[in-house]
Scaffold this motif. Structure first.
Motif, PDB file in Angstrom:
ATOM      1  N   VAL A 176       7.632   0.124  -3.594  1.00 13.66           N
ATOM      2  CA  VAL A 176       7.448  -1.137  -3.328  1.00 13.66           C
ATOM      3  C   VAL A 176       6.721  -1.231  -1.847  1.00 13.66           C
ATOM      4  N   VAL A 177       6.829  -0.369  -0.677  1.00 12.90           N
ATOM      5  CA  VAL A 177       6.887   0.070   0.627  1.00 12.90           C
ATOM      6  C   VAL A 177       5.017  -0.083  -0.076  1.00 12.90           C
ATOM      7  N   MET A 178       4.828   0.849  -0.651  1.00 15.93           N
ATOM      8  CA  MET A 178       3.545   1.529  -0.685  1.00 15.93           C
ATOM      9  C   MET A 178       2.615   0.211  -1.179  1.00 15.93           C
ATOM     10  N   ALA A 179       3.126  -0.415  -2.146  1.00 14.81           N
ATOM     11  CA  ALA A 179       2.872  -1.514  -2.593  1.00 14.81           C
ATOM     12  C   ALA A 179       2.292  -1.939  -2.152  1.00 14.81           C
ATOM     13  N   ALA A 180       2.657  -2.727  -1.127  1.00 15.44           N
ATOM     14  CA  ALA A 180       2.626  -3.676  -0.242  1.00 15.44           C
ATOM     15  C   ALA A 180       1.582  -3.830   0.825  1.00 15.44           C
ATOM     16  N   PHE A 239       3.540   5.199  10.968  1.00 12.02           N
ATOM     17  CA  PHE A 239       3.692   4.102  11.719  1.00 12.02           C
ATOM     18  C   PHE A 239       3.831   2.714  10.961  1.00 12.02           C
ATOM     19  N   LEU A 240       2.811   2.658   9.827  1.00 16.22           N
ATOM     20  CA  LEU A 240       2.467   1.059   8.725  1.00 16.22           C
ATOM     21  C   LEU A 240       4.324   1.606   7.626  1.00 16.22           C
ATOM     22  N   PHE A 241       4.034   2.673   7.571  1.00 17.08           N
ATOM     23  CA  PHE A 241       5.242   3.059   6.000  1.00 17.08           C
ATOM     24  C   PHE A 241       6.473   2.709   6.708  1.00 17.08           C
ATOM     25  N   ILE A 242       7.016   3.583   7.936  1.00 18.74           N
ATOM     26  CA  ILE A 242       7.776   3.791   9.073  1.00 18.74           C
ATOM     27  C   ILE A 242       8.588   1.937   8.794  1.00 18.74           C
ATOM     28  N   LEU A 243       7.779   1.028   9.456  1.00 20.62           N
ATOM     29  CA  LEU A 243       7.775   0.057   9.878  1.00 20.62           C
ATOM     30  C   LEU A 243       7.806  -0.612   8.705  1.00 20.62           C
TER      31      LEU A 243
END
Length: 249
Positions: free
Chosen positions: A36-40, A93-97
């Motif tokens: 979900v995060v990857m898609a977002a 940074f973006l993925f972890i955030l």
């Protein structure tokens, strides 16, 4: 009924596993959030790529702010390697955030099925924070570890990088090598420990009423940002040490 605080991620359904050349693949509740995060991140990025405006607004302004923040961390520490490594560091940074922030969505950790453990009923959630899974944080730490030492090798060569690790004392090289390997532990367990602790606190606070839950929710928003910055800064710092001070000028 208590929420589940298991360190191990749980499969979201029976039969959600497939044999692969690398072993058994299981679709777990934390893996769903990862997708979900990857898609977002990927879908808005693709949509925004062809609509970049000289006068940013809304989504573009927010993304530029985040990327400029990462650029400010990467540029001064990595010198000539900063531009080359910026996409990787920014992705961390973006993925972890967003993985940290997505763990605060209403359905994450609160909707699932009930299992009976002795005399207690335990809620097994359908969705679980991706970074509260030790497998995810280990994978992120391994990626950072590869970037750190591959950049050191590019800067000094294999022999020069090994010499830098040994600090001109080959007798102590095994000790320094073990210290370098502990970077994996430092990066992964720090992120995992903080997010898992946050998951436990939110689960317990939810049973104390809406006011207590809201306070911890705001704190977790802040902690999610801090942990993304800490992981990014440590990766940049370790890479800068591997590159060497002379390369930074």
């Amino acid at each position: 009924m208590l929420p589940d605080f298991s360190i191990k991620a749980e499969p979201i359904c029976y039969g959600c596993e497939w044999e692969t050349p690398l072993g058994m693949f299981r679709l777990t509740n934390s893996l769903v959030i990862m997708f979900v995060v990857m898609a977002a991140l990927i879908i808005p990025g693709l949509l925004l790529r062809g609509r970049i405006s000289p006068v940013p607004g809304g989504l573009q302004n927010f993304m530029e702010f985040l990327l400029e923040t990462v650029e400010g961390m990467v540029g001064p520490g990595l010198g000539k390697f900063g531009r080359q490594l910026f996409p990787f560091i920014a992705t961390f940074f973006l993925f972890i955030l967003f993985a940290n922030w997505f763990s605060l969505l209403p359905l994450v950790g609160t909707v699932g099925w009930i299992e009976q453990h002795g005399e207690e009923s335990i809620l097994i959630p359908f969705l679980r924070p991706a970074t509260a899974d030790i497998n995810m944080t280990l994978s992120l730490a391994l990626g950072a570890f590869i970037i750190i030492h591959s950049t050191g090798i590019r800067s000094h060569g294999v022999g020069g990088h090994l010499k830098a690790i040994a600090q001109n004392s080959w007798l102590l090289f095994p000790i320094f090598l073990i210290i370098e390997l502990f970077v994996l532990v430092s990066l992964s367990f720090r992120l995992f420990g903080n997010l898992f602790a946050g998951e436990v606190l939110l689960g317990l606070a939810a049973w104390q009423g809406y006011v207590v839950g809201a306070v911890f929710l705001v704190l977790e928003l802040l902690f999610g940002l801090i942990q993304a910055i800490v992981f990014t800064m440590l990766t940049v710092s370790f890479t800068a040490v591997a590159v060497g001070a002379q390369e930074n000028h």
